[in-house]
Design an enzyme around this catalytic site. Structure first.
Site, PDB file in Angstrom:
ATOM      1  CE  LYS A 185      -6.248  13.274  -1.482  1.00  0.00           C
ATOM      2  NZ  LYS A 185      -5.014  13.474  -2.341  1.00  0.00           N
ATOM      3  CD  GLU A 261      -1.872  -1.065  -4.088  1.00  0.00           C
ATOM      4  OE1 GLU A 261      -0.637  -1.164  -3.876  1.00  0.00           O
ATOM      5  OE2 GLU A 261      -2.348  -0.389  -4.996  1.00  0.00           O
ATOM      6  CB  CYS A 295       2.412  -0.293  -6.076  1.00  0.00           C
ATOM      7  SG  CYS A 295       0.842  -0.898  -6.720  1.00  0.00           S
ATOM      8  CD  GLU A 392       7.031   1.339  -4.704  1.00  0.00           C
ATOM      9  OE1 GLU A 392       6.199   0.678  -5.336  1.00  0.00           O
ATOM     10  OE2 GLU A 392       6.738   2.023  -3.702  1.00  0.00           O
TER      11      GLU A 392
END
Length: 490
Positions: A185, A261, A295, A392
């Site tokens: 996906k 992750e 990330c 972030e």
């Protein structure tokens, strides 16, 4: 390759349906959704908008193919991956253009992603034939302990938009090598690269039903029935911590094997004894790779007070000279952010820091459209109360704070729920090792601004995830251990 005709030809040649059981087909009801070019805001094309019904069909196809695929010789599985690696490398320019069109990064960075993403297929083509069991004698001598490693089974792979080729290959590679079938996906912002990748794997000889691809504008509707279906045995997700936590809760129903992750908040530490030019080089990679939409991007810069002025001046000069524009234009170094939501989030984080006393050295203001651009930005005097020290950034912004003591910087670096990666620059090997050991992250870059490597285990601690991708450990995420107790006295 960046001309309009080439773009039209490329987009026209890509399958835009769902891949289920080896056949590209429309979504149930014929639904589609638009894929946007973030450099212009214009629609590139429409792709099939999969539903829960389509997702279940994909799992049915994966389940039907599982037993025969698990029985396929490891060498054959490895050779499929090797052929796919070679096809990706041969088609680098075409794939790089597609990545740039739907994600925004420069062509140079997209080419680098193709090389990196392809490397997972090469690495796991070699790991497929190295799946090992074990045979030992029981301590009492009357029996034997036999360990087998077998494929987990049908796996749901959910990938993000920021690295649309390498995130799928990092999951698909070990799954193929281990003998697992899959439902992929991809992110709704960047489905085209995943569809092209599926075509490459089919060309490399991957049997029907081993890889199924469901594109959708409603990820939750597609994932939910799969996660609660007893035929699914594995979930691998790369994305935000918020979504990852929800998926972990959902996966508990079937006690699924999970790999997560998740988000990062990477500290970049520059000690007083660091090579400042090398630290600036590393900062440019750690911060500006992928437009900062990574990330593992450096999120918080901690620079010793003795060298902060030199480091800031040099980093500002480098970032201030970067060429911003559509990624398809040669010479562009900084493309657009993925969408208006992400651009506005970055702008809001900068505005918050400035309102709390931070100083802007370069950048700091989003240009008017079209496209979702934000300039490379350097801030100093960023207080610990600023949102960007906790959140972030996912954009081209480098907030710099100072420190004077090794223990002080270690406390600041670890003061976060995330624990993916850290960066340390120091010429004192003892200090570097002390910091590396004390940092609460799954990865550390010592005197280097990148850690990504297909041959190394990628992953974090704390709320940055579970499990590892890549390296020798990567294939273990797709294998179950079976213990066989063997009696030899009869």
């Amino acid at each position: 390759m960046s001309g309009t005709l080439s773009e039209i030809e490329l987009l026209g040649g890509i399958e835009k349906g769902l891949l289920i059981g080896g056949r590209f087909r429309p979504a149930a009801g014929g639904r589609t959704f638009a894929v946007e070019n973030p450099a212009t805001g214009a629609t590139l094309c429409e792709v099939a908008d999969g539903s829960a019904e389509d997702a279940v069909d994909a799992l049915t196809a994966a389940s039907a193919a599982q037993s025969s695929w698990a029985a396929t010789p490891p060498r054959e599985r490895g050779e499929i991956l090797r052929r796919a690696y070679e096809l990706l490398v041969a088609r680098t320019e075409e794939i790089a253009l597609l990545i740039t069109l739907e994600m925004g990064k420069s062509l140079a960075e997209s080419r680098a992603e193709v090389a990196y993403g392809a490397e997972f297929f090469r690495w796991f083509s070699e790991e497929a034939v190295r799946i090992q069991g074990d045979f030992t004698v029981e301590p009492g001598g009357s029996g034997r302990v036999v360990l087998m490693r077998q494929p987990v089974g049908p796996s749901l792979l959910i990938t993000p938009w920021n690295v649309p080729l390498a995130m799928p290959t990092r999951k698909i590679g070990p799954a193929i090598a281990a003998g697992c079938t899959m439902i992929l996906k991809p992110a709704e912002q960047t489905p085209l690269t995943a569809l092209l990748l599926a075509s490459v794997l089919a060309e490399a000889g991957l049997p029907d039903g081993v890889l199924n691809v469901v594109t959708t504008s409603d990820p939750e509707a597609v994932a939910a029935p799969l996660i609660h279906d007893t035929r699914l045995r594995k979930l691998s997700f790369t994305g935000s911590t918020e979504v990852g936590r929800k998926l972990i809760v959902s996966s508990a129903d079937q006690v699924l094997r999970t790999s997560m992750e998740l988000g990062g908040n990477a500290p970049f530490i520059v000690c007083a004894d660091a090579d400042i030019d090398a630290a600036v080089d590393g900062a440019m990679i750690a911060k500006m790779r992928n437009i900062g939409e990574a990330c593992i991007a450096a999120n918080r810069f901690y620079v010793h007070a003795d060298v902060v002025e030199e480091f800031t001046d040099k980093l500002t000069a480098r970032m201030g000279k970067m060429v911003v524009g559509p990624g398809v234009d040669e010479g562009v170094e900084v493309g657009p952010l993925i969408d208006a939501v992400q651009r506005d989030k970055v702008a809001a984080l900068v505005d918050d820091a400035v309102s709390r006393g931070a100083r802007v050295h370069t950048g700091g203001t989003a240009p008017s459209g079209p496209g979702y651009f934000y300039p490379p930005t350097v801030l100093t005097g960023v207080p610990s109360s600023a949102r960007m020290t906790r959140e972030e950034i996912f954009g081209p912004v480098a907030p710099i704070s100072t420190f004077t003591d090794e223990h002080e910087v270690l406390r600041a670096a670890n003061d976060t729920e995330s624990g993916l990666v850290s960066y340390v620059y120091s010429r004192d090997i003892g200090r570097a090792i002390r910091l590396a050991e004390g940092l609460e992250t799954g990865m550390v870059g010592l005197n280097r601004g990148f850690v990504s490597n297909a041959a190394a285990p990628f992953g974090g601690v704390k709320r940055s995830g579970l499990g590892r991708e890549g390296g020798r450990l990567g294939i273990e995420e797709y294998l179950e251990v079976k213990y066989v107790a063997l009696d030899v006295d009869r």
